[in-house]
Design an enzyme around this catalytic site. Structure first.
Site, PDB file in Angstrom:
ATOM      1  N   ASP A  71      -5.371   2.936  -4.148  1.00 11.00           N
ATOM      2  CA  ASP A  71      -5.113   0.522  -2.883  1.00 11.00           C
ATOM      3  C   ASP A  71      -6.200   0.599  -2.394  1.00 11.00           C
ATOM      4  OD1 ASP A  71      -4.977   2.958  -1.159  1.00 11.00           O
ATOM      5  OD2 ASP A  71      -3.302   3.052  -0.460  1.00 11.00           O
ATOM      6  N   ASP A 482      -5.918   7.041   8.222  1.00  9.54           N
ATOM      7  CA  ASP A 482      -4.792   7.971   8.309  1.00  9.54           C
ATOM      8  C   ASP A 482      -4.174   9.712   8.615  1.00  9.54           C
ATOM      9  OD1 ASP A 482      -3.565   5.658   7.347  1.00  9.54           O
ATOM     10  OD2 ASP A 482      -4.355   6.110   5.783  1.00  9.54           O
TER      11      ASP A 482
END
Length: 889
Positions: A71, A482
């Protein structure tokens, strides 16, 4: 990967903090430059994975040819011989950073050398540029670009649906692209070189994740989400007649053309109330399989169904493996075994707890089995075993209670593909890695199959900060989005675990005590728990500190040079200081909340801060700060600064914006005053590394624009001269978060990226010599034969990139060289690396730089350049080294 990847982005991007998006960037203006150059070898500090892989694409006509899209971190090609992934979009530059987000991939089954990527990261203002379709005729080694008149969203909601980009399997000059934001369906009839809207397509989509969001992120129309061809309805060289298109519309999600795209209609009898995430066609049996969810994904979804559509009769059959009432997730990943088309698999992509689920059918969906089942709740029986020994951090150091297990089978499992040539191989993407198996058919025989990470070479982390201590077992500390971050003791090996105790979802800043590198501090984001952690053993083990009141996020942190105290500027409250390890905090005075903080690397009581154009200094350990009288600094907060190790008060500051002050500044008096370097146009990071041989000052590194050229630069003479050390093939999009040299290895530099992990480079100049100087002068005239290979590696409208290899085919070594040629069509060199050059009219002379002057007999030297052209871009046919004509190939 956890859901904070996107939720954090929604909140943080507006503040410009980013795990997933850089701030708006100034546009570069083209300029002719001649820069000193060096040849670097670039690698990743291995993490293996770390981000969401929403798409895996196997070529249908060539064995072992597969691609993966990420992404924010580009695209990759599978290398079967090494079982690794090769990055394909490292050439994406600073201005086009959004093109590292890949919303779709298509591999041409007619000509497997061709591959296409639809790129663009955000459809709102976070990405200032439009999307593009990249096309390659060499499997992604080089690309040409077709700009689109709208944006694409590789990191937007719905990015796991697809594929939005598809090549006609019978007439491969025809491609379709589904667009978001109400832009409709687009078609190319010239192999992706140009695109036009299919104006008669009846539905542009209407589904948005959250209509109340005003940022343009969650309230964007997810648009047209997949295109699938029925290859049986065409013949080689003639357009496929039946084309199916998925639309983000809960009531009208599937459309079909039966006349090669001339007309379109809603597929009659289709399910409603759901979005069709995927449409996979089994042409052998005439079935279109559809995976439905009530949400767009990739992490939401509360209900789902699987359906089978018979293309010959129009019959719809609900083949859901679970009753709708029993789902708490949507379906997305769906795949057919092309060797045994009655076998299919599907994923419950949004099942976080207790785990994702994978379903398998060998009778076209009539009956199903599951990857795991409950025996007696909460105990589970798995059809698989998991081996994460190659990426042990995938356990997250967790020891959950049943029915959860560690490591998880996955989450955000929107891509799942059975190898079309090998029924035993299956790969699927998660939010953190690619998992796969090579003994999948054990599922059907009742024995266990083994799932392992199949992700080596694919690096997808957003890097917020990096630090390289001068001593200790750690070579590198990273602060990542993350997955928190890692302590690397060997750059070539995957660390056993990310930082734990506590495990921040995103680490925003870290520091070590310069004269006591065993003391390390990091800060970050966490749903519940402390936002600061400390280590006293060089980052091997950690313990949480205590938050002052009001803290909501990590912010920035600084450690005193001896580790005796810390200054913290967290999100949610003002700047704080403490002695010891943060059991109690006191508010600093004289410095505004949100300031960036750093420590002097010599004096343990001196700290620095910056906020909104003002530089602040504390000489009492962070208790009080005083605003410096320095003027002319950037007015905004897109600034990074560092103090030089070994010298008190030596501070370098980089940053700014195109509408104001922007560049690199140096202070030798602790920030009382700064001098702007006139030879740096723009700079966004600054870091220090081991000094060059004979130099007394540490080597500087920066991600900057110098001489009109964007790149990674090095200086060994305090910024008087600069060497660009990357090239156009190694740009990695946005590199503006952090940079540091290695204090132990001359020339080694660590570069942060926004989705390609930590890149490190090593110089070919092993002597540790300084920069500047360019080529030898005068250049000795080489003698003997020579040969030249001139290759255009990339070409686009008005521009191109070329590589030149010059070989010494004679019997005597060269101690310098100068290569001349004439362009046949008036081309102009814009930028040249690994050599100096001059151009007069169409005539160009490239000359060695210091480090590549010597070319032994039988050896070669290479350089590259970008240039402009119009009309025709013919290759030069004659080259000379001095008076010697070279053989041209």
């Amino acid at each position: 990967m956890r859901r904070t990847r996107i939720l954090t982005a929604v909140l943080a991007l507006a503040a410009g903090l980013l795990a997933g998006t850089p701030p708006a960037l100034a546009a570069d203006s083209p300029a002719k430059v001649t820069l000193a150059a060096d040849t670097y070898t670039w690698k990743n500090a291995r993490i293996d994975g770390g981000g969401f892989v929403p798409g895996i694409v196997f070529n249908r006509s060539e064995k072992n040819l597969a691609y993966a899209r990420t992404d924010i971190g580009g695209a990759y090609r599978w290398q079967e011989s090494s079982k690794t992934w090769t990055p394909l979009l490292d050439s994406v530059g600073w201005n086009d950073w959004g093109h590292t987000g890949v919303v779709s991939l298509a591999s041409d089954s007619v000509n497997p050398d061709k591959v296409y990527a639809a790129v663009g990261t955000y459809t709102n203002s976070w990405d200032p540029g439009n999307g593009a379709v990249l096309r390659s005729a060499d499997r992604g080694a080089s690309w040409q670009k077709a700009d689109l008149p709208f944006k694409l969203g590789g990191n937007m909601p719905g990015r796991g649906m697809g594929e939005r980009l598809a090549v006609d399997p019978n007439k491969n000059s025809v491609l379709y692209l589904g667009a978001p934001s109400g832009k409709g369906l687009w078609r190319s009839t010239d192999s992706g070189a140009s695109w036009s809207q299919v104006t008669n397509f009846p539905n542009v989509g209407n589904y948005v994740q959250d209509a109340s969001d005003t940022s343009g992120y969650a309230n964007d129309n997810q648009g047209i989400v997949w295109v699938t061809f029925d290859e049986k309805t065409g013949t080689s060289g003639s357009a496929t007649q039946s084309i199916y298109v998925g639309v983000a519309d809960l009531q009208n999600s599937v459309y079909r053309s039966t006349d090669g795209g001339a007309t379109w209609s809603r597929l009659a009898g289709q399910p409603t109330g759901y979005l069709a995430h995927k449409g996979v066609l089994d042409a052998t049996n005439g079935y279109l399989y559809l995976a439905y969810s009530d949400k767009g994904g990739p992490y939401d979804g509360g209900k789902g169904q699987l359906w089978r559509y018979a293309t010959a009769t129009g019959t719809w059959t609900n083949i859901s493996p679970v009753a709708e009432a029993d789902t708490y997730y949507g379906f997305s990943g769906v795949t057919v075994d092309r060797q045994h088309p009655g076998t299919l698999m599907a994923t419950a992509y949004s099942s976080w707890w207790p785990d994702t689920q994978i379903f398998r059918s060998t009778d076209s969906g009539a009956t199903w089995t599951r990857a795991w089942d409950y025996t007696s709740y909460p105990n589970r029986s798995n059809r698989y075993t998991m081996d994460v020994s190659s990426s042990p951090w995938l356990t997250w150091g967790a020891n959950p209670s049943p029915p959860e297990q560690s490591p998880k089978l996955g989450w955000m499992t929107e891509s799942l593909e059975i190898d079309p040539f090998n029924s035993n191989r299956m790969m699927y993407g998660t939010g953190a890695t690619i998992y796969g198996t090579e003994n999948l058919t054990n599922w059907d025989s009742g024995s266990q199959f083994t799932i392992k990470p199949m992700v080596q070479g694919l690096e997808e982390t957003a890097v917020n900060d990096i630090a390289a201590p001068p001593s200790g077992g750690a070579l590198l500390f990273s602060a990542l989005g993350d997955v928190g971050g890692f302590r690397h003791t060997d750059l070539t090996k995957v660390p056993s675990m990310m930082y734990t105790q506590p495990n921040f979802t995103t680490t925003t800043s870290l520091d070590f005590a310069e004269t006591n590198p065993n003391t390390v501090v990091r800060v970050g984001d966490l749903d519940s728990g402390p936002h600061i952690a400390f280590s006293t053993d060089n980052g091997a083990n950690w313990f949480g500190g205590t938050d002052p009141s009001g803290v909501s996020g990590g912010g920035t942190v600084a450690a005193a040079s001896d580790g005796s105290r810390f200054v913290w500027s967290p999100t949610g409250t003002g700047v704080q200081y403490t002695t010891g390890f943060g059991s109690s905090w006191s508010a600093s005075s004289g410095i505004p909340a949100g300031a960036i903080v750093e420590a002097d690397r010599v004096d343990p009581k001196t700290f620095y801060g910056f906020k909104s154009g003002k530089f602040y200094v504390s000489s009492d350990g962070g208790a009080t700060f005083t605003a410096s009288s320095a003027t002319g600094l950037p007015a905004g907060d897109s600034v990074r600064f560092k103090a030089l190790p070994g010298t008190k008060g030596d501070v370098w500051l980089a940053g700014g914006a195109s509408d104001g002050a922007y560049g690199l500044w140096h202070s030798t008096n602790g920030g009382t005053s700064f001098t702007k370097l006139s030879n740096v146009d723009q700079a966004d990071t600054i870091g220090f590394g081991k000094a060059a041989t004979g130099a007394t000052y540490q080597t500087l590194y920066t991600s900057a624009k110098i001489g009109g050229v964007r790149g990674i630069f090095r200086s060994t003479d305090q910024g008087s001269t600069w060497t660009r050390i990357n090239d156009d093939a190694h740009q990695w999009g946005w590199t503006g978060a952090a940079i540091t040299g290695d204090p132990r290895v001359y020339g080694r530099v660590y570069v942060s990226t926004n989705g390609r992990g930590v890149i490190y480079g090593d110089t070919s100049d092993t002597s540790g010599g300084g920069d500047g100087g360019g080529g030898t002068d005068p250049t000795p005239t080489p003698t003997g034969a020579c040969a030249v290979t001139y290759k255009i590696t990339n070409q686009w409208s008005g521009g191109f990139q070329a590589d030149v290899q010059l070989s010494n085919t004679g019997t005597s070594a060269w101690s310098g060289w100068s290569l001349a040629w004439t362009f046949p069509n008036g081309q102009t060199v814009s930028q040249l690396w690994n050599a100096d050059y001059t151009q007069s009219g169409s005539s160009v002379t490239a000359k060695n730089v210091t480090w590549n002057a010597n070319v032994a007999a039988g050896s070669s030297v290479s350089f590259g350049f970008t240039g402009s052209w119009s009309g025709t871009n013919g290759k030069p046919t004659a080259f000379k080294v001095g008076d010697q004509s070279c053989t041209v190939s």
